[in-house]
Design a protein around this motif. Structure first.
Motif, PDB file in Angstrom:
ATOM      1  N   ALA A   4     -25.486 -18.641  14.717  1.00  0.00           N
ATOM      2  CA  ALA A   4     -25.855 -17.426  15.453  1.00  0.00           C
ATOM      3  C   ALA A   4     -25.217 -17.434  16.831  1.00  0.00           C
ATOM      4  N   LYS A   5     -25.164 -16.242  17.405  1.00  0.00           N
ATOM      5  CA  LYS A   5     -24.725 -16.101  18.790  1.00  0.00           C
ATOM      6  C   LYS A   5     -25.701 -16.852  19.694  1.00  0.00           C
ATOM      7  N   PRO A   6     -25.203 -17.616  20.675  1.00  0.00           N
ATOM      8  CA  PRO A   6     -26.140 -18.342  21.552  1.00  0.00           C
ATOM      9  C   PRO A   6     -26.821 -17.395  22.530  1.00  0.00           C
ATOM     10  N   ASP A   7     -28.012 -17.787  22.993  1.00  0.00           N
ATOM     11  CA  ASP A   7     -28.712 -17.007  24.021  1.00  0.00           C
ATOM     12  C   ASP A   7     -27.993 -17.125  25.360  1.00  0.00           C
ATOM     13  N   ASN A  46     -17.252 -25.346  22.161  1.00  0.00           N
ATOM     14  CA  ASN A  46     -16.556 -24.654  23.242  1.00  0.00           C
ATOM     15  C   ASN A  46     -16.350 -23.184  22.886  1.00  0.00           C
ATOM     16  N   ILE A  47     -17.121 -22.354  23.574  1.00  0.00           N
ATOM     17  CA  ILE A  47     -17.140 -20.923  23.276  1.00  0.00           C
ATOM     18  C   ILE A  47     -15.854 -20.229  23.715  1.00  0.00           C
ATOM     19  N   LYS A  81     -11.626 -24.923  12.616  1.00  0.00           N
ATOM     20  CA  LYS A  81     -12.547 -23.782  12.606  1.00  0.00           C
ATOM     21  C   LYS A  81     -13.970 -24.332  12.620  1.00  0.00           C
ATOM     22  N   ILE A  82     -14.792 -23.732  13.468  1.00  0.00           N
ATOM     23  CA  ILE A  82     -16.183 -24.181  13.591  1.00  0.00           C
ATOM     24  C   ILE A  82     -17.083 -22.971  13.383  1.00  0.00           C
ATOM     25  N   GLU A 126     -17.728 -17.744  14.748  1.00  0.00           N
ATOM     26  CA  GLU A 126     -16.679 -18.707  14.436  1.00  0.00           C
ATOM     27  C   GLU A 126     -15.848 -19.004  15.686  1.00  0.00           C
ATOM     28  N   ALA A 127     -15.612 -20.291  15.897  1.00  0.00           N
ATOM     29  CA  ALA A 127     -14.705 -20.739  16.955  1.00  0.00           C
ATOM     30  C   ALA A 127     -13.457 -21.292  16.273  1.00  0.00           C
TER      31      ALA A 127
END
Ligand SMILES: [Zn+2]
Length: 119
Positions: free
Chosen positions: A17-20, A92-93, A12-13, A3-4
């Motif tokens: 999954a977690k990006p590579d 945007n992480i 909230k976005i 979640e961002a």
């Protein structure tokens, strides 16, 4: 699920999954924003925000909209202007809890000139 969340919590976005890897781009807009982008198919991402909580910016050929929170100003994501749900989008992480992004590789994209990764 990752979640961002913008600083004030209006946007909230949810990503599947977690990006590579995430992308640090030096183009004229990304270097100013200081963003780190993770890319996903737009159809796989959920955005929770009142429409009036978001504002957008686009320039040049106006193919992308950059979204930010109207209250706290955080840059949250970009989407294509045309058929935004059909293609990919960038999240945007910087708005994700850093603990959740530990170990994710940061790639450096020369978006300013060659449009190639520098690493
Ligand atoms: Zn906000």
């Amino acid at each position: 699920m990752i979640e961002a969340v913008c600083h004030c919590g209006s946007i909230k976005i949810e990503m599947p999954a977690k990006p590579d890897a995430v992308t640090d781009c030096n183009c004229s807009i990304c270097r100013r924003y200081g963003t780190l982008w993770a890319y996903y198919p737009a159809a796989d991402v959920r955005i929770h925000a009142r429409p009036e909580a978001l504002s957008t910016y686009s320039w040049g050929d106006r193919r992308l909209n950059f979204f930010r929170c109207k209250d706290c100003g955080c840059i949250t994501h970009w989407m294509a202007v045309e058929n935004p749900l059909a293609g990919k989008m960038g999240v945007n992480i910087r708005n994700v809890d850093p603990e959740q992004m530990k170990g994710v590789r940061i790639r450096h994209l020369d978006g300013a000139l060659s449009w190639k990764f520098l690493d």
